[in-house]
Design a protein around this motif. Structure first.
Motif, PDB file in Angstrom:
ATOM      1  N   THR A 227       0.831  -1.208   0.000  1.00  0.00           N
ATOM      2  CA  THR A 227       0.000   0.000   0.000  1.00  0.00           C
ATOM      3  C   THR A 227       0.861   1.252   0.000  1.00  0.00           C
ATOM      4  O   THR A 227       0.619   2.203  -0.765  1.00  0.00           O
ATOM      5  CB  THR A 227      -0.919   0.004   1.248  1.00  0.00           C
ATOM      6  OG1 THR A 227      -1.773  -1.135   1.195  1.00  0.00           O
ATOM      7  CG2 THR A 227      -1.777   1.258   1.295  1.00  0.00           C
ATOM      8  N   ALA A 231       1.075   3.977  -3.019  1.00  0.00           N
ATOM      9  CA  ALA A 231       0.731   5.373  -2.756  1.00  0.00           C
ATOM     10  C   ALA A 231       1.888   6.302  -3.129  1.00  0.00           C
ATOM     11  O   ALA A 231       1.685   7.386  -3.696  1.00  0.00           O
ATOM     12  CB  ALA A 231       0.368   5.547  -1.281  1.00  0.00           C
ATOM     13  N   GLN A 234       2.004   6.638  -6.866  1.00  0.00           N
ATOM     14  CA  GLN A 234       0.905   7.490  -7.355  1.00  0.00           C
ATOM     15  C   GLN A 234       1.172   8.964  -7.062  1.00  0.00           C
ATOM     16  O   GLN A 234       0.933   9.837  -7.910  1.00  0.00           O
ATOM     17  CB  GLN A 234      -0.419   7.049  -6.705  1.00  0.00           C
ATOM     18  CG  GLN A 234      -0.876   5.669  -7.162  1.00  0.00           C
ATOM     19  CD  GLN A 234      -1.775   4.986  -6.147  1.00  0.00           C
ATOM     20  OE1 GLN A 234      -2.144   5.574  -5.130  1.00  0.00           O
ATOM     21  NE2 GLN A 234      -2.126   3.720  -6.422  1.00  0.00           N
ATOM     22  N   MET A 235       1.697   9.265  -5.887  1.00  0.00           N
ATOM     23  CA  MET A 235       1.959  10.667  -5.524  1.00  0.00           C
ATOM     24  C   MET A 235       3.112  11.248  -6.332  1.00  0.00           C
ATOM     25  O   MET A 235       3.103  12.428  -6.673  1.00  0.00           O
ATOM     26  CB  MET A 235       2.220  10.766  -4.017  1.00  0.00           C
ATOM     27  CG  MET A 235       0.951  10.492  -3.190  1.00  0.00           C
ATOM     28  SD  MET A 235       1.236  10.472  -1.416  1.00  0.00           S
ATOM     29  CE  MET A 235       1.492  12.202  -1.097  1.00  0.00           C
ATOM     30  N   ALA A 257      -9.550  11.998  -7.868  1.00  0.00           N
ATOM     31  CA  ALA A 257      -8.563  10.975  -7.491  1.00  0.00           C
ATOM     32  C   ALA A 257      -7.290  11.624  -6.962  1.00  0.00           C
ATOM     33  O   ALA A 257      -6.704  11.178  -5.973  1.00  0.00           O
ATOM     34  CB  ALA A 257      -8.250  10.093  -8.698  1.00  0.00           C
ATOM     35  N   ARG A 261      -6.007  11.179  -3.069  1.00  0.00           N
ATOM     36  CA  ARG A 261      -4.711  10.557  -2.794  1.00  0.00           C
ATOM     37  C   ARG A 261      -3.794  11.518  -2.041  1.00  0.00           C
ATOM     38  O   ARG A 261      -3.107  11.103  -1.100  1.00  0.00           O
ATOM     39  CB  ARG A 261      -4.065  10.102  -4.107  1.00  0.00           C
ATOM     40  CG  ARG A 261      -2.666   9.535  -3.959  1.00  0.00           C
ATOM     41  CD  ARG A 261      -2.539   8.568  -2.781  1.00  0.00           C
ATOM     42  NE  ARG A 261      -2.977   7.223  -3.055  1.00  0.00           N
ATOM     43  CZ  ARG A 261      -3.327   6.355  -2.112  1.00  0.00           C
ATOM     44  NH1 ARG A 261      -3.331   6.725  -0.832  1.00  0.00           N
ATOM     45  NH2 ARG A 261      -3.708   5.135  -2.414  1.00  0.00           N
ATOM     46  N   HIS A 264      -5.053  11.752   1.583  1.00  0.00           N
ATOM     47  CA  HIS A 264      -5.013  10.507   2.384  1.00  0.00           C
ATOM     48  C   HIS A 264      -3.950   9.545   1.838  1.00  0.00           C
ATOM     49  O   HIS A 264      -4.274   8.490   1.295  1.00  0.00           O
ATOM     50  CB  HIS A 264      -6.385   9.821   2.359  1.00  0.00           C
ATOM     51  CG  HIS A 264      -7.521  10.694   2.798  1.00  0.00           C
ATOM     52  ND1 HIS A 264      -7.744  11.046   4.106  1.00  0.00           N
ATOM     53  CD2 HIS A 264      -8.490  11.307   2.060  1.00  0.00           C
ATOM     54  CE1 HIS A 264      -8.820  11.826   4.179  1.00  0.00           C
ATOM     55  NE2 HIS A 264      -9.282  12.006   2.946  1.00  0.00           N
ATOM     56  N   PRO A 265      -2.667   9.865   1.981  1.00  0.00           N
ATOM     57  CA  PRO A 265      -1.607   8.998   1.431  1.00  0.00           C
ATOM     58  C   PRO A 265      -1.525   7.626   2.103  1.00  0.00           C
ATOM     59  O   PRO A 265      -0.960   6.697   1.552  1.00  0.00           O
ATOM     60  CB  PRO A 265      -0.330   9.807   1.672  1.00  0.00           C
ATOM     61  CG  PRO A 265      -0.665  10.723   2.802  1.00  0.00           C
ATOM     62  CD  PRO A 265      -2.122  11.067   2.643  1.00  0.00           C
ATOM     63  N   LEU A 269      -6.473   1.494  -1.623  1.00  0.00           N
ATOM     64  CA  LEU A 269      -7.346   1.822  -2.754  1.00  0.00           C
ATOM     65  C   LEU A 269      -8.817   1.629  -2.399  1.00  0.00           C
ATOM     66  O   LEU A 269      -9.666   2.457  -2.752  1.00  0.00           O
ATOM     67  CB  LEU A 269      -7.000   0.935  -3.952  1.00  0.00           C
ATOM     68  CG  LEU A 269      -5.824   1.383  -4.832  1.00  0.00           C
ATOM     69  CD1 LEU A 269      -5.643   0.379  -5.961  1.00  0.00           C
ATOM     70  CD2 LEU A 269      -6.050   2.773  -5.393  1.00  0.00           C
ATOM     71  N   LEU A 272      -9.955   4.514  -0.261  1.00  0.00           N
ATOM     72  CA  LEU A 272     -10.089   5.736  -1.063  1.00  0.00           C
ATOM     73  C   LEU A 272     -11.339   5.687  -1.948  1.00  0.00           C
ATOM     74  O   LEU A 272     -12.038   6.686  -2.104  1.00  0.00           O
ATOM     75  CB  LEU A 272      -8.857   5.932  -1.951  1.00  0.00           C
ATOM     76  CG  LEU A 272      -7.609   6.563  -1.336  1.00  0.00           C
ATOM     77  CD1 LEU A 272      -6.538   6.726  -2.404  1.00  0.00           C
ATOM     78  CD2 LEU A 272      -7.913   7.913  -0.701  1.00  0.00           C
ATOM     79  N   ASN A 286      -8.544   2.488  -9.206  1.00  0.00           N
ATOM     80  CA  ASN A 286      -7.228   2.052  -9.659  1.00  0.00           C
ATOM     81  C   ASN A 286      -7.002   2.452 -11.119  1.00  0.00           C
ATOM     82  O   ASN A 286      -5.911   2.892 -11.491  1.00  0.00           O
ATOM     83  CB  ASN A 286      -7.097   0.532  -9.496  1.00  0.00           C
ATOM     84  CG  ASN A 286      -5.682   0.049  -9.745  1.00  0.00           C
ATOM     85  OD1 ASN A 286      -4.716   0.679  -9.338  1.00  0.00           O
ATOM     86  ND2 ASN A 286      -5.552  -1.076 -10.447  1.00  0.00           N
ATOM     87  N   LEU A 289      -6.134   6.189 -11.217  1.00  0.00           N
ATOM     88  CA  LEU A 289      -4.773   6.475 -10.760  1.00  0.00           C
ATOM     89  C   LEU A 289      -3.732   6.007 -11.788  1.00  0.00           C
ATOM     90  O   LEU A 289      -2.695   6.640 -11.961  1.00  0.00           O
ATOM     91  CB  LEU A 289      -4.529   5.813  -9.397  1.00  0.00           C
ATOM     92  CG  LEU A 289      -5.300   6.446  -8.222  1.00  0.00           C
ATOM     93  CD1 LEU A 289      -5.250   5.547  -6.991  1.00  0.00           C
ATOM     94  CD2 LEU A 289      -4.753   7.835  -7.889  1.00  0.00           C
TER      95      LEU A 289
END
Length: 298
Positions: A227, A231, A234-235, A257, A261, A264-265, A269, A272, A286, A289
């Motif tokens: 996770t 994350a 994605q960030m 999205a 994200r 809330h890092p 999924l 979120l 998903n 993202l």
């Protein structure tokens, strides 16, 4: 002073009442065949169990109406001794054993026809030549005798009682043993130590529970790592899009999205996806993202 699990078992076994003379003789028979010395000129039983020290004189009085020539005094390991020829004759004659030293000792099955006498015999065998490991560490119960024929014949008796023991030779002794916890539980219950058997069950349940918790923790830790890694990935994509000034031009669903994200890092999924308006499936979020990541890569 630390009391071993074997000592606890013997303590419990010694609480069994000495009601029938046939069972007293069977228990004494088990003790004689598994004790330190059972020979035409001498019987020597060495023990450090306070409970067995109290039980032996009563047991031999009930079984044979004989007294020991020597009984140990004080604490710690001590010897019970019979060397009187008349007393030895009574013991050997009771079980139909020859007092010729050239004759090997065998089990006289005629004295162990009833199941209650068979269980009494193995209670005596464990009191004199038995041991069992602490169930918190491992599972192993054994009976050791210096008489090879007795060891082999004991296995036949145990099989009559429904057990499937294994056997080996060690330092001149014939060793009959169990290594499965449920077999040890059944044996102890049969010979008169159900409380000790329950202790093994409890230890096994605790061990299984600890193993289950550890597996769950390890699994949760692995999932958490995944996770966190997802994350972060994605960030990173969102930061690259921000550097290029591309966030304002994104469709509303992708903007949502991004906002979720960044806010809330730490969430998965699935968590979120529930915060979306309206809530969406994990796979749908998903997909969004992944779309952000593709834009960042292009």
């Amino acid at each position: 002073m630390h009391v071993t699990f074997s000592a606890q078992v013997k303590q419990e076994l010694c609480k069994q009442p000495l009601s029938r003379r046939c069972c007293a003789q069977a228990e004494a028979y088990g003790i004689l065949l598994y004790c330190n010395t059972f020979q035409p000129r001498q019987v020597r039983i060495i023990t450090e169990s306070p409970q067995l020290k109290q039980r032996l004189p009563l047991l031999f009085r009930k079984a044979f109406r004989v007294e020991f020539d020597v009984v140990p005094t004080g604490e710690g390991k001590g010897s019970f001794l019979i060397e009187d020829p008349e007393k030895l004759h009574i013991l050997f004659d009771t079980f139909g054993l020859e007092r010729d030293s050239a004759v090997s000792v065998h089990i006289n099955f005629a004295h162990l026809e009833e199941e209650h006498c068979q269980t009494a015999f193995f209670r005596g065998a464990f009191l004199a030549g038995g041991s069992v490991t602490d169930p918190g560490k491992s599972y192993h119960l054994e009976l050791a005798t210096s008489h090879g024929a007795v060891g082999r014949e004991s296995i036949a008796l145990l099989q009559e009682l429904g057990f499937t023991p294994k056997d080996t030779q060690r330092k001149g002794n014939h060793v009959t043993y169990f290594k499965q916890s449920d077999h040890i539980e059944d044996f102890l219950t049969t010979v008169g130590a159900p409380v000790s058997a329950m202790e093994i069950m409890t230890a096994k349940l605790e061990r299984d529970l600890r193993g289950s918790v550890n597996r769950r923790v390890n699994c949760d830790a692995a999932n958490l790592d995944k996770t966190v890694e997802a994350a972060r990935w994605q960030m990173d994509a969102i930061y690259r899009l921000e550097e290029r000034g591309m966030l304002e031009d994104l469709p509303d669903k992708l903007k949502e999205a991004v906002d979720l994200r960044m806010a809330h890092p730490e969430l998965t999924l699935a968590q979120l996806a529930e915060l979306c308006t309206p809530p969406v499936s994990k796979s749908a979020l998903n997909h969004r993202l992944r779309k952000l990541a593709q834009l960042a890569e292009s």
